[in-house]
Write an enzyme that holds these catalytic residues in place. Structure first.
Site, PDB file in Angstrom:
ATOM      1  N   LYS A  47       0.854  -1.187   0.000  1.00 13.52           N
ATOM      2  CA  LYS A  47       0.000   0.000   0.000  1.00 13.52           C
ATOM      3  C   LYS A  47       0.889   1.235   0.000  1.00 13.52           C
ATOM      4  O   LYS A  47       2.054   1.186   0.428  1.00 13.52           O
ATOM      5  CB  LYS A  47      -0.902   0.013   1.236  1.00 13.52           C
ATOM      6  CG  LYS A  47      -2.193   0.797   1.040  1.00 13.52           C
ATOM      7  CD  LYS A  47      -3.201   0.037   0.194  1.00 13.52           C
ATOM      8  CE  LYS A  47      -4.491   0.843   0.053  1.00 13.52           C
ATOM      9  NZ  LYS A  47      -5.513   0.106  -0.727  1.00 13.52           N
TER      10      LYS A  47
ATOM     11  N   ASP B 129      -6.773   4.560  -4.852  1.00 15.32           N
ATOM     12  CA  ASP B 129      -7.491   4.432  -3.586  1.00 15.32           C
ATOM     13  C   ASP B 129      -8.148   5.790  -3.350  1.00 15.32           C
ATOM     14  O   ASP B 129      -8.343   6.553  -4.319  1.00 15.32           O
ATOM     15  CB  ASP B 129      -6.518   4.040  -2.456  1.00 15.32           C
ATOM     16  CG  ASP B 129      -7.220   3.575  -1.177  1.00 15.32           C
ATOM     17  OD1 ASP B 129      -7.650   2.423  -1.130  1.00 15.32           O
ATOM     18  OD2 ASP B 129      -7.344   4.382  -0.229  1.00 15.32           O
TER      19      ASP B 129
END
Length: 443
Positions: free
Chosen positions: A125, A165
């Site tokens: 991430k 995201d």
């Protein structure tokens, strides 16, 4: 003290001042004890100790010039958590709240989520404490180009394939991928969530929301019912929430709420999704504007949707939005199912309360895996230079989500916690990664 408790205590101590990461580990690690009791070799080889420690953490500065000609400096992150089953895969988040703790919690969750898809992708991430809201297209482009000028050294089609995201949509991915190509000379599909014109996949926009509904569809089947006529509350009004609502409506549900950071709208007759799309996707407005088109709806400033009576609740906004108080309201109103559309939107106490009161609960690592699943399908299409139709990708997504439900429900039953989809998802996700780590050696 059990082995998993020791690992968790040690990891929290080593990563002090990272509450979001603590929460993610606390939700996962204790549930793995029954599996490790059955497989003591994992304790002997320290698989869990390795799993809670990222393989690599990259922090870097991101200088850029705003429209006033002034230099701004943000902080960028990429946490490459685990690559045992494939290249790191996970989104980039641009939001002022981004910090190492949040990126580590997201990356840790991503390990299990990616494993559950059955595809060859590891967990990672990244992001930055940059807020694209209120910025011009030129400013966003300047930031994205500076961001990837550092990040490109650490990513690649067989190493790390970031996606979007919160705060990173098609516009941002376009700027990022364009700069990546200029720096490397490669068109290898290293970033996913790209525009259709240059390598993106159909269904990517809809993937997380559609995938959530495909999994909830199987949850409803386990209760011997369906979406038809079910009152559904959804939080959020971004990409995930919109396409969650779209698919739920197609299957016969009545969606009555949507929200943003200012408050929520409640439309007892059912949300008009075309209006929400116009406000949010075209005008980039606020959800309160919905009342200008539908005066019969009600708007609650600074409120949360969980007090609205419903059969199904789908948190699709942000982390820790569903508290124990909200869970109590859902239970009181007879809610049957709660499934997470965003990452860690439910507090641990709320999860425990829902489970104790027989509300079927699906954790985000399972229920919102549709986005990363289609990202991986985009990677496959990029490699083959062959692109699939909307129906082809949608059918693959549906099969993946149905398989995830089968895997986590069967795993929960296998380890004596039937109906506990949290434990089922954690064990099923861990099992595949742990086996890969063990088979590849002790380092």
């Amino acid at each position: 003290m059990s082995y998993t408790s020791q690992v968790l205590e040690q990891a929290i101590r080593k990563n002090s001042h990272e509450p979001e990461f603590h929460q993610a580990m606390t939700e996962v690690v204790p549930t793995l004890q029954p599996f490790i009791d059955e497989h003591p070799e994992y304790e002997k080889t320290g698989v869990l100790e390795r799993l809670v420690e990222p393989e690599r953490q990259i922090l870097f500065r991101v200088p850029w010039i705003d429209d006033n000609g002034e230099v701004q400096v943000n902080r960028g992150f990429r946490v490459q958590f685990n690559s045992a089953i494939g290249p790191y895969k996970g989104g980039l988040r641009f939001h002022p709240s981004v910090c190492l703790s949040i990126i580590k919690f997201l990356g840790f969750e991503q390990i299990f989520k990616n494993s559950l898809t059955g595809l060859s992708i590891g967990g990672g991430k990244g992001g930055a404490d940059f807020d694209p809201k209120g910025k011009s297209d030129r400013e966003v482009m300047a930031f994205c180009q500076s961001f990837v000028t550092e990040l490109y050294r650490h990513v690649g089609a067989d190493m790390d394939v970031p996606a979007g995201d919160i705060g990173v949509g098609a516009r941002e991915i376009g700027y990022i991928y364009g700069q990546y190509r200029r720096l490397t000379g490669l068109s290898d599909g290293t970033f996913s969530g790209k525009g259709i014109a240059y390598g993106g996949s159909l269904v990517r926009t809809e993937a997380t929301g559609y995938g959530l509904i495909y999994l909830v569809e199987k949850m409803l089947e386990s209760l011997k019912t369906s979406f038809e006529g079910k009152t559904t509350v959804i939080s959020g009004s971004g990409n995930v929430a919109i396409y969650t609502a779209e698919k739920a409506l197609q299957l016969g549900a009545k969606v009555v709420t949507m929200s943003d950071s200012d408050g929520y709208v409640y439309h007892p007759e059912g949300i008009n999704l075309d209006t929400v799309k116009m406000i949010k996707e075209k005008q980039r407005g606020r959800i309160r504007e919905y009342l200008e088109h539908h005066p019969a709806a009600q708007y609650y400033e600074n409120g949360l949707v969980w007090s609205v009576p419903c059969h199904i609740a789908l948190p699709c906004a942000t982390q820790n939005e569903l508290t124990a108080e909200g869970a109590g309201q859902l239970i009181k109103n007879g809610c049957l199912i709660v499934a997470e559309g965003s990452n860690m939107p439910t507090e641990l106490e709320a999860i425990q309360l829902l489970q104790a009161n027989n509300v079927l609960f699906a954790p985000g690592k399972a229920s919102n895996a549709g986005g990363v699943a289609v990202s991986a399908l985009e990677m496959a299409q990029n490699r083959s230079r062959w692109y699939w139709s909307f129906d082809d990708v949608d059918k693959k997504l549906q099969r993946i989500m149905h398989a995830i439900y089968a895997s986590i429900s069967e795993t929960a039953a296998r380890y004596g916690v039937k109906g506990n989809l949290v434990a089922g998802a954690n064990i099923a996700g861990f099992k595949r990664v742990a086996e890969a780590m063990l088979q590849q050696g002790a380092v």
